[in-house]
Write an enzyme that holds these catalytic residues in place. Structure first.
Site, PDB file in Angstrom:
ATOM      1  CB  CYS A  12       7.087  -9.934  11.622  1.00  9.12           C
ATOM      2  SG  CYS A  12       6.049  -9.153  10.400  1.00  9.12           S
ATOM      3  CB  CYS A  96       6.121  -2.385   8.804  1.00 13.23           C
ATOM      4  SG  CYS A  96       7.758  -3.063   9.443  1.00 13.23           S
ATOM      5  CD  GLU A 130       7.517  -4.766   1.413  1.00 10.34           C
ATOM      6  OE1 GLU A 130       8.702  -4.449   1.137  1.00 10.34           O
ATOM      7  OE2 GLU A 130       7.026  -5.572   2.111  1.00 10.34           O
ATOM      8  CB  THR A 166      10.752  -5.772   3.778  1.00 13.02           C
ATOM      9  OG1 THR A 166       9.094  -6.156   3.919  1.00 13.02           O
ATOM     10  CG2 THR A 166      10.899  -4.293   3.582  1.00 13.02           C
ATOM     11  CB  SER A 229       4.846 -13.064  -0.977  1.00  9.22           C
ATOM     12  OG  SER A 229       3.864 -12.626  -1.836  1.00  9.22           O
ATOM     13  CG  ASN A 230       7.006 -14.547   5.267  1.00  8.33           C
ATOM     14  OD1 ASN A 230       6.311 -15.063   5.941  1.00  8.33           O
ATOM     15  ND2 ASN A 230       8.313 -14.531   5.282  1.00  8.33           N
TER      16      ASN A 230
END
Length: 297
Positions: A12, A96, A130, A166, A229-230
């Site tokens: 990303c 980010c 995060e 997020t 995790s994503n």
């Protein structure tokens, strides 16, 4: 056998920015410290370490003096910036922009909730970089819930303001929202419940894209670091859509038997922390590995 690489997979914006920041610095310096893994992909971390990137922990940061340190895309709590000032550390802040906006939102929400004797609730993985950064905006007073099983952590006699990490999925977030609403209704209370949809579109939009991708391939190879995790979430999306989906972090983990039988198309995809070069290497290796299976039969 046709091999398809998902063009929507891969880094990303936040990850791309962090890696490019590191590469630019290392082009003119022998080494660069990075606070935590720059990305949750061991292959990419190893590539950058060969260039001079040195990964350090928060404890190691406390003992560092007058050095340059990269902050990765996940964002950091205020305590990290305080340590940097105290120790004369120059920060290359690659947090980010989406995460930074969320941190500011959480900070404001925490102040407002404090005035109402309320609480900030964050849906995310406890201990995730995060989430630690978000909790830091609340003096670490935020209630962290990882799943619907953690709902009991919330005090349902006080106002609630909900945020999300997020990179969590839309489905999981929706379940949390409905569970909280139901609990409030069942208790017959009239407390304020504010819902903030803080999911990153670049991540949450990948789930429906991957469902379509998985439908149109006989076998799916999902490439991701085990810490991501994503990656775990998006792999689950693939597996639910196509049972013949397999999770790999390295080429060595690919098994020949996955391609046995009538397999005409193989899809290769990955997480927001998966480099395209690794997916391309996986795609190149599949015909060779599949050929071993056909020879053995």
């Amino acid at each position: 056998m046709k091999i398809n690489i998902d063009n929507n997979s891969g880094f990303c914006f936040g990850v791309v920015n962090a890696i490019e920041t590191a590469e630019r610095y290392l082009a003119n310096h022998d080494y660069l410290y990075c606070l935590g893994d720059i990305v949750h992909n061991n292959m990419e971390v190893e590539r950058l370490e060969r260039m001079g990137l040195r990964t350090i922990t928060h404890n190691e940061l406390k003992n560092l003096k007058n050095e340059t340190v990269l902050l990765r895309a996940h964002g950091e709590p205020p305590s990290t910036y305080n340590i940097a000032v105290k120790n004369g550390i120059k920060l290359l802040d690659a947090s980010c922009p989406v995460v930074l906006r969320l941190q500011n939102h959480v900070f404001k929400g925490y102040r407002e909730m404090s005035e109402k004797k309320g609480q900030v609730v964050i849906y995310g993985k406890e201990g995730h970089a995060e989430v630690l950064g978000l909790a830091g905006q609340t003096n670490n007073e935020a209630v962290i819930i990882t799943s619907e099983n953690d709902i009991d952590k919330i005090d349902f006699t006080r106002p609630i303001e909900l945020y999300s990490q997020t990179t969590k999925g839309k489905e999981g977030f929706s379940v949390i929202v409905e569970k909280i609403k139901k609990r409030i209704s069942d208790l017959g209370t009239d407390i304020e419940f504010i819902v903030n949809d803080t999911l990153c579109g670049a991540v949450s939009n990948r789930a429906p894209q991957l469902r379509e991708f998985s439908k149109h391939n006989d076998v799916v190879i999902f490439v991701s670091g085990k810490k991501s995790s994503n990656g775990k979430y998006l792999y689950g999306v693939c597996k639910e859509t196509n049972p013949r989906s397999f999770f790999v972090s390295t080429l060595d983990e690919i098994k020949a038997e996955w391609f046995s039988g009538d397999v005409e198309t193989v899809g290769v995809c990955g997480a927001t922390s998966t480099p395209m070069w690794l997916m391309e290497k996986v795609a190149e290796s599949i015909p060779v590995i599949a050929k071993k299976e056909s020879v053995s039969n």
